[in-house]
Design a protein around this motif. Structure first.
Motif, PDB file in Angstrom:
ATOM      1  N   HIS A   1       8.794  -6.089  -3.069  1.00  0.00           N
ATOM      2  CA  HIS A   1       7.481  -5.802  -2.472  1.00  0.00           C
ATOM      3  C   HIS A   1       7.534  -6.294  -1.027  1.00  0.00           C
ATOM      4  CE1 HIS A   1       3.234  -4.738  -3.084  1.00  0.00           C
ATOM      5  NE2 HIS A   1       2.956  -5.719  -2.259  1.00  0.00           N
TER       6      HIS A   1
ATOM      7  N   GLU B   1      10.013   0.726  -2.796  1.00  0.00           N
ATOM      8  CA  GLU B   1       8.845   0.105  -3.424  1.00  0.00           C
ATOM      9  C   GLU B   1       7.690   0.071  -2.417  1.00  0.00           C
ATOM     10  OE1 GLU B   1       9.118  -0.593  -6.642  1.00  0.00           O
ATOM     11  OE2 GLU B   1      11.276  -0.239  -6.710  1.00  0.00           O
ATOM     12  N   TRP B   2       6.687  -0.711  -2.713  1.00  0.00           N
ATOM     13  CA  TRP B   2       5.490  -0.778  -1.888  1.00  0.00           C
ATOM     14  C   TRP B   2       5.724  -1.515  -0.565  1.00  0.00           C
ATOM     15  CZ3 TRP B   2       0.880   1.514  -2.787  1.00  0.00           C
ATOM     16  CH2 TRP B   2       0.672   2.042  -4.058  1.00  0.00           C
TER      17      TRP B   2
ATOM     18  N   LEU C   1       8.809 -11.218  -2.563  1.00  0.00           N
ATOM     19  CA  LEU C   1       7.870 -10.430  -1.780  1.00  0.00           C
ATOM     20  C   LEU C   1       8.144 -10.832  -0.333  1.00  0.00           C
ATOM     21  CD1 LEU C   1       4.053 -10.016  -2.252  1.00  0.00           C
ATOM     22  CD2 LEU C   1       5.108 -10.368  -0.020  1.00  0.00           C
TER      23      LEU C   1
END
Length: 170
Positions: A83, A137-138, A57
């Motif tokens: 992420h 992705e996010w 992340l």
């Protein structure tokens, strides 16, 4: 960490990565101020010890506070990122926090972090890099501020205005 501690952390994440993959999920390390894995060197070490089922992340604010090399970390880890957190930093508050040896909690309560567009990070560069590398992705916008001082709705609007006016222009 000692070599033994690094191995223990890596083995734990590898186990989590395997278990998550068996359930169709992914495990990501969130590098973070106040933990054992926050600088680019520490993140590189961790990523070299874990297997392909453990991801990252990527957090702009923690990368900046970790050692200031937001793009170096992003470029080095792009293939493992699943992420992203977009968080900005107020450099004068960061320097105050470092000088006072504040904890993560005390640093964010003192206003070190803020939303994109309200601090020092130019988000056009990491955003373009992510898009150019096919990241789909996010991306979560964060502030990590004391809500009694920084009204969450006001700062969410500030971030949205910045993002729409800077990153998402047609």
């Amino acid at each position: 960490f000692s070599d033994e501690e690094w191995q223990r952390v890596a083995e734990g994440y590898n186990t989590l990565g395997r278990l998550a993959a068996e359930k169709g999920m992914q495990v990501c390390l969130h590098h973070h101020m106040g933990t054992g894995i926050q600088t680019t060197a520490e993140i590189d070490k961790f990523m070299s010890l874990v297997d392909e089922r453990v991801f990252l992340l990527f957090d702009t604010g923690h990368a900046y506070v970790g050692d200031g090399d937001v793009m170096g970390l992003l470029e080095a880890t792009i293939d493992r990122i699943k992420h992203v957190h977009f968080k900005d930093v107020r450099p004068e508050k960061m320097e105050e926090s470092k000088a006072a040896e504040r904890s993560f909690l005390d640093s964010f309560l003192a206003g070190m972090f803020t939303v994109p567009g309200d601090g020092t990070i130019d988000f056009t560069v990491p955003y373009k890099f992510l898009v150019d590398h096919g990241y789909s992705e996010w991306i979560l916008v964060e502030a990590e501020q004391d809500p009694a001082i920084a009204n969450p709705l006001e700062y969410a609007r500030k971030a949205r205005t910045y993002l729409e006016g800077t990153l998402f222009k047609a």
